[in-house]
Each structure stands twice: as C-alpha cells, then as structure tokens.
Design a protein around this motif. Sequence first.
Motif, mmCIF file in Angstrom:
data_model
loop_
_atom_site.group_PDB
_atom_site.id
_atom_site.type_symbol
_atom_site.label_atom_id
_atom_site.label_comp_id
_atom_site.label_asym_id
_atom_site.label_seq_id
_atom_site.Cartn_x
_atom_site.Cartn_y
_atom_site.Cartn_z
ATOM 1 N N GLU A 53 0.825 -1.209 0.000
ATOM 2 C CA GLU A 53 0.000 0.000 0.000
ATOM 3 C C GLU A 53 0.862 1.264 0.000
ATOM 4 O OE1 GLU A 53 -3.213 0.362 -0.413
ATOM 5 O OE2 GLU A 53 -3.721 -1.758 -0.368
ATOM 6 N N LEU A 54 1.952 1.245 0.734
ATOM 7 C CA LEU A 54 2.864 2.387 0.780
ATOM 8 C C LEU A 54 3.362 2.714 -0.627
ATOM 9 C CD1 LEU A 54 4.346 4.213 2.938
ATOM 10 C CD2 LEU A 54 6.246 2.605 2.720
ATOM 11 N N LYS A 55 3.727 1.687 -1.378
ATOM 12 C CA LYS A 55 4.208 1.875 -2.751
ATOM 13 C C LYS A 55 3.072 2.300 -3.681
ATOM 14 C CE LYS A 55 7.168 1.703 -6.127
ATOM 15 N NZ LYS A 55 8.220 2.712 -6.205
ATOM 16 N N GLU A 56 1.939 1.589 -3.619
ATOM 17 C CA GLU A 56 0.822 1.877 -4.521
ATOM 18 C C GLU A 56 0.218 3.260 -4.300
ATOM 19 O OE1 GLU A 56 -0.828 -2.729 -4.897
ATOM 20 O OE2 GLU A 56 -2.132 -1.188 -4.015
ATOM 21 N N GLU A 57 0.085 3.668 -3.041
ATOM 22 C CA GLU A 57 -0.639 4.902 -2.751
ATOM 23 C C GLU A 57 0.233 6.145 -2.718
ATOM 24 O OE1 GLU A 57 -3.314 4.543 0.545
ATOM 25 O OE2 GLU A 57 -4.427 2.939 -0.431
ATOM 26 N N ILE A 58 1.489 6.011 -2.218
ATOM 27 C CA ILE A 58 2.302 7.224 -2.113
ATOM 28 C C ILE A 58 3.713 7.082 -2.692
ATOM 29 C CG2 ILE A 58 0.939 8.125 -0.210
ATOM 30 C CD1 ILE A 58 3.103 7.379 1.720
ATOM 31 N N GLY A 59 3.995 5.951 -3.329
ATOM 32 C CA GLY A 59 5.229 5.809 -4.083
ATOM 33 C C GLY A 59 6.496 5.579 -3.293
ATOM 34 N N LEU A 60 6.374 5.222 -2.007
ATOM 35 C CA LEU A 60 7.572 4.985 -1.197
ATOM 36 C C LEU A 60 7.918 3.499 -1.157
ATOM 37 C CD1 LEU A 60 7.049 7.421 1.825
ATOM 38 C CD2 LEU A 60 8.395 7.775 -0.269
ATOM 39 N N PRO A 62 10.226 0.220 0.765
ATOM 40 C CA PRO A 62 10.575 -0.174 2.132
ATOM 41 C C PRO A 62 11.834 0.513 2.672
ATOM 42 C CG PRO A 62 9.900 -2.101 0.893
ATOM 43 C CD PRO A 62 9.981 -0.958 -0.094
ATOM 44 N N GLU A 63 12.815 0.730 1.827
ATOM 45 C CA GLU A 63 14.054 1.372 2.297
ATOM 46 C C GLU A 63 13.887 2.871 2.574
ATOM 47 O OE1 GLU A 63 14.304 0.928 -2.244
ATOM 48 O OE2 GLU A 63 13.706 -0.359 -0.577
ATOM 49 N N ASP A 64 12.755 3.458 2.181
ATOM 50 C CA ASP A 64 12.492 4.875 2.446
ATOM 51 C C ASP A 64 11.955 5.120 3.849
ATOM 52 O OD1 ASP A 64 13.231 5.635 -0.163
ATOM 53 O OD2 ASP A 64 11.200 5.270 -0.912
ATOM 54 N N VAL A 65 11.533 4.056 4.525
ATOM 55 C CA VAL A 65 10.886 4.198 5.826
ATOM 56 C C VAL A 65 11.487 3.243 6.849
ATOM 57 C CG1 VAL A 65 8.698 4.943 4.786
ATOM 58 C CG2 VAL A 65 9.060 2.515 5.302
ATOM 59 N N GLN A 66 11.187 3.517 8.089
ATOM 60 C CA GLN A 66 11.540 2.624 9.191
ATOM 61 C C GLN A 66 10.252 2.314 9.948
ATOM 62 O OE1 GLN A 66 13.701 4.550 12.292
ATOM 63 N NE2 GLN A 66 14.101 2.661 13.406
ATOM 64 N N ILE A 67 9.986 1.038 10.195
ATOM 65 C CA ILE A 67 8.828 0.670 11.017
ATOM 66 C C ILE A 67 9.188 0.967 12.463
ATOM 67 C CG2 ILE A 67 7.320 -1.175 11.832
ATOM 68 C CD1 ILE A 67 7.821 -2.630 9.179
ATOM 69 N N VAL A 68 8.408 1.823 13.092
ATOM 70 C CA VAL A 68 8.629 2.170 14.486
ATOM 71 C C VAL A 68 7.785 1.279 15.389
ATOM 72 C CG1 VAL A 68 8.473 4.003 16.221
ATOM 73 C CG2 VAL A 68 9.173 4.546 13.873
ATOM 74 N N SER A 69 6.524 1.073 15.008
ATOM 75 C CA SER A 69 5.621 0.275 15.827
ATOM 76 C C SER A 69 4.408 -0.130 15.000
ATOM 77 C CB SER A 69 5.175 1.085 17.050
ATOM 78 O OG SER A 69 4.460 0.278 17.964
ATOM 79 N N SER A 70 3.622 -1.023 15.564
ATOM 80 C CA SER A 70 2.316 -1.358 15.002
ATOM 81 C C SER A 70 1.349 -1.518 16.167
ATOM 82 C CB SER A 70 2.373 -2.636 14.159
ATOM 83 O OG SER A 70 2.719 -3.737 14.945
ATOM 84 N N THR A 71 0.080 -1.352 15.880
ATOM 85 C CA THR A 71 -0.906 -1.459 16.960
ATOM 86 C C THR A 71 -0.893 -2.874 17.524
ATOM 87 O OG1 THR A 71 -2.646 -1.851 15.306
ATOM 88 C CG2 THR A 71 -2.438 0.392 16.176
ATOM 89 N N ARG A 72 -1.142 -2.959 18.821
ATOM 90 C CA ARG A 72 -1.132 -4.257 19.507
ATOM 91 C C ARG A 72 -2.279 -5.147 19.060
ATOM 92 N NH1 ARG A 72 0.887 -0.668 23.471
ATOM 93 N NH2 ARG A 72 -1.171 -0.014 24.102
#
Length: 173
Positions: A53-60, A62-72
């Motif tokens: 979704e990150l790629k499809e919707e806003i063109g980023l 995986p290497e452009d971002v860092q996963i900080v957290s996800s909801t429990r």
Amino acid sequence: MIDKAGYRYGVGIILVNDRRQVFFAKRIGMPAWQFPQGGLQEDETPEQAMFRELKEEIGLNPEDVQIVSSTRRWLRYRLPHRLVRHYAKPLCIGQKQKWFLLRLANQEAKIDLQTNDDPEFDSWSWVSYWYPLRQVVIFKRRVYVMALKEFARFVLSKRSQGEHSFLGQREEE
C-alpha cells in the motif's frame, strides 16, 4: 479477506517526518482526507500489505521508511449503512485494521501519488500530529484516535525530542 463478522482485513499507515508531522492525503475527487490504508490480499501478512500500500498509494519503498511500531490489536470501524455494498458476497460491513507507525528514513524520497493507474489521492500535506482527528470522516475517527494515542509516546514524548533523531529505534529493540 473478510472475517466472519463482515469486517475486511486491512492496514493503516501513519507516516511521520523528522519534524513530528504526519502525512495526510486527500481522496481523489473528494473533500475527504485520510491516512493511507488498504486491504490485505490472500496469503499476505499485514506488514507485506503495508509495504504494498505504501508503494501503490504514495510511491515509497521499504528502504524509504523505518517501522517504528504497530498497533497491539486490530482496530475496527463500521461503515455507514449507505456505504455498505449490500449486494456483495461476502458482505463487508467495515474494516479491521492493523496500523503501522513509520518514520520517513530517506529524506531524499519523493512522495508520488501517481504510481499506479488508479490513484487514491490527488493531494497531500505534512500536518501536525493530532490534526487528522478534526478532518477524517466521522466513522473512521475512533480508529484514528486509538492509533494516534497508541503511537503518541513514540512521536511526542520528551525522550523522542532529544539530540538524537527521534523515533530512531523499533519498539522491539
């Protein structure tokens, strides 16, 4: 993928920059603003769906971002009756989402809303952390409140405002 209660599995993305602003986008041809989100495909993990979704919707990438957290847990919202496609099988009455907090790690990365033939958004902005709560459609607001509250400690805490780049480590580290 829709669960037995009628909720479609999906992901939501809160992308934050180094100024503690979040990415917020306007749905194409509508006055509605939201965070990027989308449904899980068969045999796809929430993390895989998030990167797709990150790629499809806003063109980023995986290497452009860092996963900080996800909801429990999965956060759910119910669609208003007028938006439920009553003719569809299986019937979908809302979404059940795993939310991800991402830090924009590549400051040179370019947001591109036109990465596919069916874009979701026609404009976007970096906004203050709590701003989306006043703008998102009412039926999604409770989920936004829960996700933003859960992630606030990573973005707004005093510790995250030190000399080091905030949001520098994943939650598990």
